[in-house]
Design a protein around this motif. Sequence first.
Motif, short mmCIF file in Angstrom:
data_model
loop_
_atom_site.label_atom_id
_atom_site.label_comp_id
_atom_site.label_asym_id
_atom_site.label_seq_id
_atom_site.Cartn_x
_atom_site.Cartn_y
_atom_site.Cartn_z
N PRO A 1 49.72 70.70 44.34
CA PRO A 1 49.92 71.87 45.21
C PRO A 1 49.96 71.47 46.68
O PRO A 1 49.60 70.34 47.05
CB PRO A 1 48.72 72.76 44.90
CG PRO A 1 47.67 71.81 44.46
CD PRO A 1 48.38 70.71 43.73
N ASP B 1 46.05 68.80 40.40
CA ASP B 1 45.45 69.53 41.51
C ASP B 1 45.44 68.66 42.76
O ASP B 1 46.03 67.58 42.79
CB ASP B 1 44.05 70.02 41.14
CG ASP B 1 43.10 68.86 40.82
OD1 ASP B 1 43.41 67.71 41.19
OD2 ASP B 1 42.05 69.12 40.21
N CYS B 2 44.72 69.13 43.79
CA CYS B 2 44.73 68.43 45.07
C CYS B 2 44.00 67.10 45.03
O CYS B 2 44.08 66.32 45.99
CB CYS B 2 44.09 69.31 46.14
SG CYS B 2 45.01 70.81 46.53
N TYR C 1 45.03 78.32 47.14
CA TYR C 1 45.50 77.77 45.88
C TYR C 1 44.89 78.44 44.66
O TYR C 1 45.58 78.81 43.72
CB TYR C 1 45.21 76.26 45.82
CG TYR C 1 45.61 75.64 44.50
CD1 TYR C 1 46.95 75.52 44.15
CD2 TYR C 1 44.65 75.19 43.60
CE1 TYR C 1 47.32 74.96 42.93
CE2 TYR C 1 45.01 74.63 42.39
CZ TYR C 1 46.35 74.52 42.06
OH TYR C 1 46.71 73.98 40.86
N ASN D 1 51.92 77.81 45.48
CA ASN D 1 50.57 77.48 45.02
C ASN D 1 50.05 78.46 43.97
O ASN D 1 49.35 78.07 43.03
CB ASN D 1 49.61 77.44 46.21
CG ASN D 1 49.65 76.10 46.94
OD1 ASN D 1 50.50 75.27 46.66
ND2 ASN D 1 48.75 75.91 47.88
#
Length: 602
Positions: A447, A435-436, A453, A473
């Motif tokens: 992403p 993930d981010c 997202y 995303n």
Amino acid sequence: MGDSQPQDSKKRAVYEAWTKEQSDALLDILVESAHRGWRDNSGLFSKATVEERILPVLNERLRCNKNYNHYQSRIKWFKSRWNAYSTLLKFNSGFGYDNNTKKFTASDEVWDAYIEAHPKDAYLRTGSFLDFEDLGLVVGNGVAVGRNAIGLGSAIDARTIGVDESRGPLIEELNYDADNEAFVVLGQDNPPLSGSKSPQAFTEVPVESTQRRAPAKRSRGHMNYEDKIKIAIEEDIDEELEDEIETEMEIELSDHARQLMEAAKIIREKAHVDDTRYTTVEEMLATFLIIVGHNDRYCNVRERFGRSHFAASQNFNKILRALNTIAPDMKVKPTSAIPAKIRESTRFYPYFKDCIGAIDGTHIPAIIRGKDVSCYRNRHGVNSQNVLAACNFDLQFIYVLSGWEGSAHDSKILSDALSRPNGLHVPQGKYFLVDCGFANRRQFLAPLRGVRYHLKDFGGDGRHPRNADELFNLRHASLRNVIERIFGIFKSRFTIFKTAPPFPFQTQAELVLACAGLHNFLRKECRSDEFPVEVEEGNVAPDVENDADILEYLSQSELSQRNEANIWRTNIANAMWQNRQISETDQDDQAETAKIIFREVF
């Protein structure tokens, strides 16, 4: 004349940089305050203590005007400095600290290799660090360094048990010998002479105490297989009845009982755990499963099995260590084959054909005592351990790293997992979805930031992807959701992790690894994982605006790799969008052709 423009009454405050003299003075005052016991139960100085006791002394001594915001800024700098020291000593063998010269010591080869990997830490090689011990006292307990972290690798870091483990007798194996006035172990030969006070009296038992009274004969009519087992043991019946018992057991045993017996068989063979005189491995394993599966306590297990509290604890810890011994064999290794979930879906293939799974962290409540409480408190104010896990698309764990402090960032734990000798290994040409909270790299596909997202952001009418970034995303989140599902299944299956397990922290960390291996075993043996997926608020990917929040320093080669990974991700997103538009055009053409045919026919 026109009215003059009003001037902004709020002026930006001028920041006063900390000098070396001020920093050293603050550190000295904090060390003295720590010795006086001014810290609270969490090991930190409260705001009231700082403003009323510490800052007035500093301002009066140096004729400065520091406030609490200045103090927090300098504490943050102290923590980053201590983190560099502790990381050097913890994750790299060959380093030491000389208390006389106040320098870090290592051979030239070790220093050259470390500086090549960490160019920003070159100053550690020649500098003297008088504040090393003081920083450890002031902020060492409030910085997450993973001192208790253990990983599920090819050779597990957790404690294990051996075949010939030496232990004392359990309480239930002792019996009081009135003649010798001593507790003796049941079932031993060569009893001591009457009245003997020799040490053998504590390891042997008179013959009379081991003799069993012959059981009364009972009718075998209308008996279940459990009663027949007892008679078979006590009366030494013929083989015909034994065959009948085995047949009935095969019929009446449920699938869960079969899995229990299969797990017990593996524990016997691989962990070399044997039955005791009164307790079988199956009962030990059942004790463990009841505690971790139902979040039960020893007192309830003691009543259920008729064992002492000590025996229940011994059985639990035996199975815990046995599972940690065989956990590396239960982990799943990535393969070169394309996962079925990707291969069989046009949404994911061929864009994610080299993806082998997903990685994320989850917080498990923890019981922490003493001065380390502060660094285990996460951003929600709860004491927890941050567990990093990698899984495949078949809901099986590939790697697990437990024991990190709750305040640690996921990217820091991932760096630890990659640096361990038996840590996380990514095959050549493969990658995980993240993930981010992680930096985008060739081995870890993250992403796009600043774009919708989460799956809930695309739900409802008119909220479909509008460009290539949003489409990427959406599909990335759909595929990475497997890590959220496995966390939900894991915590629903082992409910002990929904609250803080009542054990020492090292045992809490080992318990995660043991249950991860057990999850993989149950996943292979029982495919009906019908558990609700519980997506925690803490697992939501943070909205990170730039990479500076994730990595403190990037070398030139790392920047080049990051740029290449970003270009690679953009190419995947563009390919998805182009193919989607072509597919929609084909669908429109097919719909128009169908309308024409409909008109011509009718």
